[in-house]
Design an enzyme around this catalytic site. Structure first.
Site, PDB file in Angstrom:
ATOM      1  N   PRO A 100       9.033  -6.911   7.197  1.00  0.00           N
ATOM      2  CG  PRO A 100       7.186  -7.887   8.271  1.00  0.00           C
ATOM      3  CD  PRO A 100       8.112  -6.684   8.331  1.00  0.00           C
ATOM      4  CB  CYS A 101       6.544  -5.415   3.197  1.00  0.00           C
ATOM      5  SG  CYS A 101       7.974  -4.433   2.729  1.00  0.00           S
TER       6      CYS A 101
END
Length: 212
Positions: free
Chosen positions: A169-170
């Site tokens: 999810p960065c």
């Protein structure tokens, strides 16, 4: 949510409830589930489907968007009463087929939803990370070639405590900030907008009816 591309858990839950209502309206097989024996304060979304393997087989346009029959080995509360597809019913699928299970879980660390999934063969053997990557549609290979082992990673499921694959999810907040800004003139469901972008990488395509 618009300014940062992130959302609180309460906002996530509101989006989740709107998402599941739309799924029911178009008979898409998503369910809201909870960790078994744990607090029901944290909901997550689950979808199960069977489709032909892309790796080592002729790609087929035939995809089965129904749940597959299997005892729930992840320890979650099963709410789906339609898990009735059998191997015999899949006889029209030529070649090998894979069973996918997708989970949408809220990340407290990133304040965004995260897509977790597993993929296994009909005999229950899980695909390796290399095999998962080989089943990513070709259109995404060039774009992700230099980050494929960080974009697709294996992590312990935050609620179930077993290994799942994860779309990291960065970059989600930045991506959603741009998407929400572009469409700021009309209300959007965060989960639909996000999943329409990241889901196809691992074979999860939302019907257009979600945007109606």
């Amino acid at each position: 949510m618009l300014k940062t591309g992130t959302l609180s858990y309460q906002e996530f839950e509101n989006e989740l409830l709107d998402f599941i209502e739309r799924a029911k309206n178009i008979q898409d097989s998503w369910n809201v589930e909870f960790p078994k024996g744990k607090s029901k304060a944290r909901k997550f979304l689950v979808k199960r489907q069977v489709k032909p393997a892309l790796s080592g087989h002729k790609e087929s346009d035939h995809e089965i968007n129904k749940p597959f029959p299997e005892e729930n080995k992840w320890g979650v509360t099963e709410n789906d009463e339609d898990c009735t597809v059998s191997v015999d019913q899949l006889s029209d699928v030529h070649g090998e087929f894979l069973k996918y299970e997708y989970h949408i879980v809220y990340s407290d660390s990133y304040s965004v939803p995260v897509l977790y999934f597993t993929a296994c063969r009909h005999d229950g053997r899980l695909l390796s990370l290399k095999e998962v990557w080989e089943n990513v549609p070709d259109i995404y290979h060039d774009r992700l070639e230099y980050e494929k082992w960080t974009f697709l990673t294996q992590q312990e499921h935050p609620y179930l405590g077993v290994p799942f694959y994860q779309l990291h999810p960065c970059h989600t907040a930045d991506m959603m900030k741009r998407a929400l800004s572009i469409h700021s003139d009309r209300p959007l469901n965060y989960l639909i907008t996000w999943l329409s972008t990241v889901g196809p990488v691992v074979g999860l395509n939302l019907p257009l009816a979600y945007s109606v």
